[in-house]
Structures are given as structure tokens and as C-alpha cells.
Motif scaffolding. Structure first.
Motif, PDB file in Angstrom:
ATOM      1  N   UNK A   5      38.657  -4.615  58.104  1.00  0.00           N
ATOM      2  CA  UNK A   5      39.515  -3.832  58.609  1.00  0.00           C
ATOM      3  C   UNK A   5      40.055  -3.931  60.009  1.00  0.00           C
ATOM      4  N   UNK A   6      41.216  -4.256  60.195  1.00  0.00           N
ATOM      5  CA  UNK A   6      41.837  -4.538  61.400  1.00  0.00           C
ATOM      6  C   UNK A   6      42.772  -3.233  61.786  1.00  0.00           C
ATOM      7  N   UNK A   7      42.580  -2.918  63.092  1.00  0.00           N
ATOM      8  CA  UNK A   7      43.260  -1.646  63.724  1.00  0.00           C
ATOM      9  C   UNK A   7      43.988  -2.275  64.785  1.00  0.00           C
ATOM     10  N   UNK A   8      45.375  -1.899  64.639  1.00  0.00           N
ATOM     11  CA  UNK A   8      46.363  -2.356  65.820  1.00  0.00           C
ATOM     12  C   UNK A   8      47.458  -1.478  65.811  1.00  0.00           C
ATOM     13  N   UNK A   9      48.303  -1.520  67.087  1.00  0.00           N
ATOM     14  CA  UNK A   9      49.434  -0.637  67.067  1.00  0.00           C
ATOM     15  C   UNK A   9      50.659  -1.795  67.054  1.00  0.00           C
ATOM     16  N   UNK A  10      51.848  -1.129  66.384  1.00  0.00           N
ATOM     17  CA  UNK A  10      52.894  -1.952  66.603  1.00  0.00           C
ATOM     18  C   UNK A  10      54.071  -1.025  66.842  1.00  0.00           C
ATOM     19  N   UNK A  11      54.928  -1.422  67.394  1.00  0.00           N
ATOM     20  CA  UNK A  11      56.176  -0.796  67.986  1.00  0.00           C
ATOM     21  C   UNK A  11      57.424  -1.098  67.084  1.00  0.00           C
ATOM     22  N   UNK A  12      58.071  -0.091  66.516  1.00  0.00           N
ATOM     23  CA  UNK A  12      59.375  -0.595  65.640  1.00  0.00           C
ATOM     24  C   UNK A  12      60.332   0.529  66.098  1.00  0.00           C
ATOM     25  N   UNK A  13      61.457   0.138  66.369  1.00  0.00           N
ATOM     26  CA  UNK A  13      62.669   1.235  66.869  1.00  0.00           C
ATOM     27  C   UNK A  13      62.200   2.147  68.116  1.00  0.00           C
ATOM     28  N   UNK A  14      61.263   1.530  69.022  1.00  0.00           N
ATOM     29  CA  UNK A  14      60.803   2.248  70.229  1.00  0.00           C
ATOM     30  C   UNK A  14      59.813   3.304  69.756  1.00  0.00           C
ATOM     31  N   UNK A  15      59.315   3.280  68.663  1.00  0.00           N
ATOM     32  CA  UNK A  15      58.290   4.196  68.345  1.00  0.00           C
ATOM     33  C   UNK A  15      57.025   3.374  67.947  1.00  0.00           C
ATOM     34  N   UNK A  16      55.796   4.022  68.537  1.00  0.00           N
ATOM     35  CA  UNK A  16      54.618   3.419  68.102  1.00  0.00           C
ATOM     36  C   UNK A  16      54.101   3.803  66.853  1.00  0.00           C
ATOM     37  N   UNK A  17      53.207   2.935  66.112  1.00  0.00           N
ATOM     38  CA  UNK A  17      52.533   3.141  64.876  1.00  0.00           C
ATOM     39  C   UNK A  17      51.206   2.636  64.995  1.00  0.00           C
ATOM     40  N   UNK A  18      50.459   3.266  64.855  1.00  0.00           N
ATOM     41  CA  UNK A  18      48.854   2.853  64.661  1.00  0.00           C
ATOM     42  C   UNK A  18      48.545   2.446  63.276  1.00  0.00           C
ATOM     43  N   UNK A  19      48.109   1.618  62.908  1.00  0.00           N
ATOM     44  CA  UNK A  19      47.760   0.570  61.862  1.00  0.00           C
ATOM     45  C   UNK A  19      46.427   0.328  61.687  1.00  0.00           C
ATOM     46  N   UNK A  20      45.887   0.776  60.375  1.00  0.00           N
ATOM     47  CA  UNK A  20      44.694   0.205  59.940  1.00  0.00           C
ATOM     48  C   UNK A  20      44.927  -0.542  58.427  1.00  0.00           C
ATOM     49  N   UNK A  21      44.215  -1.638  58.538  1.00  0.00           N
ATOM     50  CA  UNK A  21      44.498  -2.517  57.359  1.00  0.00           C
ATOM     51  C   UNK A  21      43.378  -3.224  56.937  1.00  0.00           C
ATOM     52  N   UNK A  22      43.031  -3.175  55.652  1.00  0.00           N
ATOM     53  CA  UNK A  22      41.684  -3.600  55.095  1.00  0.00           C
ATOM     54  C   UNK A  22      42.357  -4.721  54.039  1.00  0.00           C
ATOM     55  N   UNK A  23      41.809  -5.849  54.254  1.00  0.00           N
ATOM     56  CA  UNK A  23      42.019  -7.080  53.455  1.00  0.00           C
ATOM     57  C   UNK A  23      41.105  -7.034  52.054  1.00  0.00           C
ATOM     58  N   UNK A  24      41.717  -7.517  50.908  1.00  0.00           N
ATOM     59  CA  UNK A  24      40.756  -7.479  49.930  1.00  0.00           C
ATOM     60  C   UNK A  24      41.775  -8.515  48.769  1.00  0.00           C
ATOM     61  N   UNK A  25      40.835  -8.986  47.754  1.00  0.00           N
ATOM     62  CA  UNK A  25      41.547  -9.554  46.810  1.00  0.00           C
ATOM     63  C   UNK A  25      41.481  -8.833  45.509  1.00  0.00           C
ATOM     64  N   UNK A  26      42.812  -8.891  44.823  1.00  0.00           N
ATOM     65  CA  UNK A  26      43.182  -8.075  43.641  1.00  0.00           C
ATOM     66  C   UNK A  26      42.404  -9.210  42.529  1.00  0.00           C
ATOM     67  N   UNK A  27      42.427  -8.660  41.154  1.00  0.00           N
ATOM     68  CA  UNK A  27      41.900  -9.360  40.054  1.00  0.00           C
ATOM     69  C   UNK A  27      42.348 -10.589  40.134  1.00  0.00           C
ATOM     70  N   UNK A  28      43.590 -11.046  40.363  1.00  0.00           N
ATOM     71  CA  UNK A  28      44.101 -12.424  40.260  1.00  0.00           C
ATOM     72  C   UNK A  28      43.605 -13.288  41.419  1.00  0.00           C
ATOM     73  N   UNK A  29      42.692 -12.873  42.193  1.00  0.00           N
ATOM     74  CA  UNK A  29      42.542 -13.499  43.497  1.00  0.00           C
ATOM     75  C   UNK A  29      43.597 -13.698  44.560  1.00  0.00           C
TER      76      UNK A  29
END
Length: 87
Positions: A5-29
């Protein structure tokens, strides 16, 4: 690849967004990411062949994310995981 799980902040349209993203593989790899934006419900990012980039997988359960934020999230995820695969 180990699930991480990665946690990071981005800015889009001068607005901050806090993102939490977890990688995984679906059934088709195929690599996918469970993503929350500012603690929103989870949406799923995966490789979109038509766009030739990561994007939100089209699903009625996915919350609306502003297109600029979606693109910024996709770019950051690609950057993070390209570095990890190269290591």
C-alpha cells in the motif's frame, strides 16, 4: 510482486488529494490497484489498452473522480511501480 500500500498526495486543479493505493493481481494476473481518494469508497485502477495508460476501470461501483485527478493518480502509480519493477 508483494501486495503493497502506497500513500501519497497529488495536486490536480490546484486542489490536494490524499491517495491510498494497494496493488494486487486479478484472476488473470493483471496488475490492479485499489485506490481511495480522500478516504472515498475504493475504486479500481488498471491498464486501459485504448488509453495506453492506467485508468479507472469502468464499473458502476466506482466513485466519480475528476479526470485531472485520475490522470495524476495514474501517472504517480506508473512512476512508483516502474521504479519498483526496475529495482
Amino acid at each position: 510482486m508483494k501486495t503493497v500500500t502506497e500513500i501519497f498526495e497529488i495536486f490536480a486543479g490546484e486542489r490536494p488529494y490524499m491517495i491510498k493505493a494497494t496493488s494486487y493481481f486479478n484472476g488473470r494476473e493483471k496488475l490492479r490497484f485499489r485506490v481511495t481518494v480522500n478516504n472515498s469508497p475504493v475504486c479500481v485502477f488498471g491498464w486501459d489498452e485504448d488509453l495506453d495508460r492506467l485508468a479507472i476501470m469502468q464499473d458502476s461501483r466506482n466513485p466519480f473522480i475528476h479526470p485531472a485527478a485520475e490522470l495524476a493518480i495514474a501517472r504517480k502509480l506508473e512512476s512508483i511501480y516502474t521504479k519498483k519493477l526496475a529495482a
